[in-house]
Design a protein around this motif. Structure first.
Motif, short mmCIF file in Angstrom:
data_model
loop_
_atom_site.label_atom_id
_atom_site.label_comp_id
_atom_site.label_asym_id
_atom_site.label_seq_id
_atom_site.Cartn_x
_atom_site.Cartn_y
_atom_site.Cartn_z
N LYS A 156 13.01 7.96 15.17
CA LYS A 156 14.00 7.01 14.71
C LYS A 156 14.07 5.83 15.67
O LYS A 156 14.22 5.99 16.87
N THR A 157 13.94 4.64 15.16
CA THR A 157 13.99 3.43 15.95
C THR A 157 15.31 2.70 15.67
O THR A 157 16.04 3.03 14.74
N GLU A 158 15.62 1.66 16.47
CA GLU A 158 16.80 0.84 16.20
C GLU A 158 16.69 0.19 14.83
O GLU A 158 17.68 0.04 14.11
N HIS A 159 15.45 -0.19 14.46
CA HIS A 159 15.23 -0.76 13.12
C HIS A 159 15.65 0.23 12.05
O HIS A 159 16.34 -0.11 11.08
N HIS A 197 -4.33 1.21 17.06
CA HIS A 197 -3.71 0.36 16.05
C HIS A 197 -2.26 0.75 15.79
O HIS A 197 -1.39 -0.10 15.58
N PHE A 198 -1.99 2.07 15.77
CA PHE A 198 -0.64 2.52 15.44
C PHE A 198 0.37 2.07 16.49
O PHE A 198 1.52 1.77 16.17
N ASN A 199 -0.04 2.03 17.74
CA ASN A 199 0.84 1.55 18.80
C ASN A 199 1.18 0.07 18.57
O ASN A 199 2.35 -0.33 18.61
N LEU A 200 0.14 -0.73 18.32
CA LEU A 200 0.37 -2.17 18.12
C LEU A 200 1.16 -2.43 16.84
O LEU A 200 2.03 -3.32 16.83
N LEU A 201 0.88 -1.70 15.78
CA LEU A 201 1.64 -1.89 14.55
C LEU A 201 3.11 -1.57 14.78
O LEU A 201 4.00 -2.29 14.30
N LYS A 213 5.99 -4.31 14.44
CA LYS A 213 7.00 -4.00 13.42
C LYS A 213 8.40 -4.07 14.01
O LYS A 213 9.34 -4.53 13.35
N GLU A 214 8.57 -3.64 15.26
CA GLU A 214 9.87 -3.75 15.91
C GLU A 214 10.31 -5.20 16.03
O GLU A 214 11.50 -5.51 15.97
N GLN A 215 9.35 -6.09 16.19
CA GLN A 215 9.66 -7.52 16.31
C GLN A 215 9.85 -8.17 14.93
O GLN A 215 10.41 -9.27 14.84
N ASN A 216 9.38 -7.49 13.89
CA ASN A 216 9.47 -8.01 12.51
C ASN A 216 10.01 -6.89 11.62
O ASN A 216 9.30 -6.37 10.76
N PRO A 217 11.29 -6.53 11.81
CA PRO A 217 11.79 -5.29 11.20
C PRO A 217 11.82 -5.28 9.68
O PRO A 217 11.88 -4.21 9.08
N GLY A 218 11.76 -6.43 9.03
CA GLY A 218 11.78 -6.42 7.58
C GLY A 218 10.43 -6.11 6.95
O GLY A 218 10.36 -5.74 5.77
N VAL A 219 9.36 -6.25 7.71
CA VAL A 219 8.02 -6.02 7.18
C VAL A 219 7.75 -4.52 7.17
O VAL A 219 7.90 -3.84 8.18
N LYS A 220 7.33 -4.01 6.02
CA LYS A 220 7.05 -2.58 5.89
C LYS A 220 5.58 -2.31 6.20
O LYS A 220 4.70 -3.05 5.77
N VAL A 221 5.33 -1.22 6.94
CA VAL A 221 3.97 -0.83 7.31
C VAL A 221 3.68 0.52 6.66
O VAL A 221 4.42 1.48 6.86
N ILE A 222 2.60 0.56 5.89
CA ILE A 222 2.30 1.73 5.07
C ILE A 222 0.83 2.11 5.24
O ILE A 222 -0.05 1.28 5.01
N PRO A 223 0.52 3.32 5.64
CA PRO A 223 -0.88 3.74 5.70
C PRO A 223 -1.43 4.02 4.30
O PRO A 223 -0.73 4.58 3.45
N ALA A 224 -2.66 3.61 4.07
CA ALA A 224 -3.34 3.87 2.80
C ALA A 224 -4.31 5.02 3.00
O ALA A 224 -5.03 5.08 4.01
N VAL A 225 -4.36 5.93 2.05
CA VAL A 225 -5.21 7.11 2.14
C VAL A 225 -6.33 6.99 1.12
O VAL A 225 -6.08 6.77 -0.07
N GLY A 226 -7.56 7.13 1.58
CA GLY A 226 -8.70 7.16 0.66
C GLY A 226 -9.57 5.94 0.76
O GLY A 226 -10.21 5.69 1.77
#
Length: 793
Positions: free
Chosen positions: A2-5, A248-252, A256-269
């Motif tokens: 859980k983050t502040e975002h 990549h996950f660390n940087l994302l 994302k913490e700096q841009n809390p409205g942007v959603k980050v979603i992993p794609a499978v396949g």
């Protein structure tokens, strides 16, 4: 994690939910001291069961004034939590207010226990979604998960529209790929290169289905780019030391913490990892992937449980399923997967539906526990050929939105030279012409974005559909005929080896410097396909050999010159080298602008980009184009300050009463044998009383078909076409409308009738199903509508 975002989002969601609950129930906060006596409010004219009320009419009932939210008749105020009446508070002479003695002993928002008049009025019951306080934020047409208070208000407003960041009115979704790490001195594209301020969503490509049927990014393999890679000395790529992983996950996570409205979603396949995966050494393992994982519900459950763990562990906002492809067509998808896909053709759609339903349920349950909503999205094919084998795309009720892969519509898998990503048909598509498609289907062409968008529009609102755009080209060499190559043919020279899956009938794909982003065949040789980032094509058009060509292993010389072309009808954009007869087609500023305007004008939800690293900027010092954000910034500009996206399935007012009736689609033929498309459609009456004989059933379906639906059941199904003829420049209308009459015997309570319908071109599920009984229209729970009350027929 859980983050502040996350906490901010949860607080915002709870605020919206409280506001919704108060608006619905007229409730408030319990007093802790003697409350003042309520002021006297005059009661309005008493409510009458025979009167018609429209929005903002006020009537009194049971000592309260009530305001009508929409047209209503014979619906008792307060009888349904999500009904047409809004409580305006007590009226008449005030009663003395006692001093509260402690906590409330009952639920002040509970449902009425019966008709206060004592008369049997067949009052409506609660909608199937129950008493979820976030029901008001659920998107129209999305299936609620039974027994779960899904926190829709975390990401949706009370019109069921997604709350978007960066001033956007429509989505701008960018795929960020794992493999552009800077290896071999090739240009890197990292999370710090993403134009976060211009996007609404970022899809990370790709995770895969492991051999244990769990989602994986090879996190246990040292040096994997997702969780165990660093880029020392790269500005903006320093790791967040507070996280237990790098890559990549660390940087994302950091950005994302700096841009809390942007959603980050992993794609499978994806293309390469649908039926297998790449191991830690970069070798592809043919494991079966989605094809074998969906063989059983137990495997699907294992995968869904792992997705929840994965999303929670890395702080993602949901999951994107890029299954290419769950179609019953023979030899569809990656040729490396044919041994899995062809053997399962008859079960793939069923497995796909079970997968998406299970993921929806698991994500909703996890979201209710975590106090935040998790998105479930999918990348979908756009070719009419592939969609013919996907029945009626029964997964639409489970996903937040679909991302149309409206690119790769033409390529070197055959000899017909056409645009990579046409928006409209012009009646002259070379592949469709050669196949006799125009002749067979009243002039309708199905290799364009508008056709694909209308396919899904028949089943879901425009706002849950995103148009795909390519930041890359596909191309041919040795092209003959056509206009500046467009519409010509590219036949390979004698002795040319065609890639697997093309049945030795491939086209002559562009290679060398015209194929910078090439794939390799099983022997490791480049596959000629004319695949280039847009920044490289712009350099070719300027006659500039980029300083990156050696790193990619392509020749550093240019023959001839490239001219830029656009087509006003199809919105194709391409480059033509007359000296080498080379044709390259993709989307630069002109096509992106045209497509952004189309999205804005048609109410679509937004655009999906494959892939962000193909976008460009100009390096003045080097005199060349490189990776940048020109196109994404243009999309942001065009899709901000426009209208809100379409949020309802119906194009006009819909009935506010619904009956509990569902549809089921069965008995499709496989793939190319699915002509005419002639399934059995079962109309299941889940109500406690019968739908009587003589009632009419009306439904709408996509204008991607010709509009001549009929039946083999003797029910006399007729269609009122929404449009007809060729779709040059666009289909226009969204729906055809079909109607039949319920036969003798009706549809018994708990029973069904079957209509064996038939049509020609693929459509997604029917929508806006209305049952008319004695002149009264009823919506159906099949459509999962918002704001209705459920009644018996």
């Amino acid at each position: 994690m859980k983050t502040e975002h996350t906490r901010r989002r949860r607080r915002a969601r709870l605020g919206i939910a409280l506001a919704v609950a108060l608006a619905v129930t007229g409730g408030g906060v319990a007093a802790t001291a003697a409350a003042p006596q309520a002021a006297a409010v005059e009661c309005a004219t008493p409510w009458s069961s025979s009167a018609v009320y429209v929005a903002d009419d006020v009537a009194s009932y049971d000592g309260h004034n009530w305001r009508a939210k929409w047209w209503t008749q014979n619906e008792t105020p307060g009888a349904a939590q999500w009904g047409p009446w809004e409580d305006q508070g007590e009226c008449g002479a005030p009663e003395p207010t006692p001093t509260p003695t402690g906590d409330p002993t009952g639920d002040p928002t509970g449902e009425p226990t019966g008709d206060p008049t004592g008369e049997p009025t067949n009052e409506p019951t609660d909608p199937p979604s129950g008493t979820n306080p976030d029901e008001a934020c659920r998107p129209d047409g999305m299936a609620p998960t039974a027994g779960i208070d899904t926190p829709y208000c975390d990401v949706y407003d009370t019109d069921g529209r997604e709350i978007l960041p960066n001033g956007l009115d429509r989505r701008v979704i960018g795929y960020f790929t794992s493999w552009r790490t800077g290896a071999g001195d090739q240009p890197a594209y990292l999370a710090n290169d993403i134009p976060w301020e211009s996007l609404s969503h970022i899809n990370y490509a790709f995770a895969h289905v492991g051999e244990d049927y769990r989602v994986s990014v090879n996190a246990d393999v040292p040096g994997n780019p997702a969780t165990d890679m660093t880029w020392p000395g790269v500005e903006g790529a320093d790791m967040d030391p507070g996280l237990p992983y790098t890559g990549h996950f660390n940087l994302l996570h950091r950005y994302k913490e700096q841009n809390p409205g942007v959603k980050v979603i992993p794609a499978v396949g994806g293309w390469a990892e649908t039926g297998g995966y790449f191991d830690g050494d970069g070798n592809r393992v043919a494991s079966g992937g989605f094809y074998t994982m969906t063989d059983s519900q137990a495997r699907i459950d294992t995968f869904a449980e792992s997705v929840v763990d994965f999303v929670r562990e890395y702080g993602f906002d949901g999951i994107d399923i890029d299954y290419e492809y769950p179609t019953s067509n023979n030899d569809a998808g990656n040729p490396l997967d044919f041994e899995f896909s062809n053997a399962r053709r008859g079960e793939l759609v069923e497995g796909y539906v079970a997968l998406m339903k299970t993921l929806r349920e698991h994500l909703d349950a996890a979201g209710a526990e975590d106090g935040e909503y998790y998105l479930l999205t999918t990348a979908t094919p756009s070719s009419g050929w592939l969609l013919r084998g996907m029945e009626v795309h029964q997964i639409t009720e489970y996903v937040d939105y679909v991302n149309l892969m409206t690119y790769d519509l033409h390529g070197a898998w055959n000899k017909y030279v056409g645009g990579n990503a046409a928006l409209f048909d012009d009646g002259n598509d070379p592949e469709l012409t050669a196949g006799g498609v125009y002749t067979a289907y009243d002039g309708i062409g199905y290799l364009n974005g508008d056709w694909a968008a209308h396919y899904f529009r028949g089943a879901m609102q425009a706002g849950r559909i995103n148009l795909g755009v390519p930041y890359y080209t596909r191309g041919f060499q040795g092209v003959t005929g056509g206009t500046n190559g467009m519409g010509g043919t590219a036949v390979p020279p004698s002795g040319h080896t065609c890639p697997p899956g093309t049945n030795n009938a491939c086209g002559h794909g562009a290679d060398g410097i015209d194929n910078l982003w090439y794939d390799t065949d099983p022997a490791g040789s480049p596959v000629p396909a004319g695949v280039n980032p847009i920044w490289h094509v712009k350099n070719l058009a300027d006659g500039v050999v980029g300083d990156y060509t050696e790193a990619y292993g392509v020749p550093g010389t240019i023959e001839g010159s490239y001219t830029h072309h656009t087509d006003a009808v199809t919105k194709n954009e391409w480059w033509w080298n007359a000296q080498t007869s080379t044709f390259l087609s993709g989307d630069a500023e002109w096509a992106i602008g045209e497509k952004a305007d189309y999205v804005a004008d048609t109410g679509l939800g937004g655009v999906m980009i494959w892939e962000l690293a193909g976008d460009y900027g100009y390096d003045q010092a080097k005199g060349q184009y490189e990776m940048g954000s020109t196109l994404t910034d243009l999309l942001h500009e065009r899709l901000s300050g426009t209208s809100a996206y379409g949020s309802t399935k119906a194009n006009g007012p819909a009935p506010t009463r619904a009956i509990d009736l569902d549809l089921e689609y069965t008995d499709f033929a496989l793939g190319d044998n699915n002509y005419p498309i002639a399934p059995k459609v079962l109309f299941h009456n889940r109500s406690d009383t019968a739908v009587p004989a003589g009632a009419t059933v009306t439904f709408q379906y996509a204008t991607t078909d010709t509009g001549a639906m009929s039946d083999w059941s003797g029910l006399g199904t007729t269609t009122t076409p929404g449009r007809s003829g060729p779709n040059i420049g666009g289909l226009g209308a969204d729906f055809h409308t079909a109607t039949f009459t319920v036969p003798a015997g009706g549809i018994p309570a708990g029973g069904s009738i079957t209509n064996n319908l038939k049509w020609a071109l693929p459509v997604a599920q029917f929508s806006n199903v209305v049952v008319t009984i004695n002149g009264t229209d009823h919506a159906t729970t099949y459509d999962h509508p918002r704001g209705v009350t459920v009644v018996d027929p």
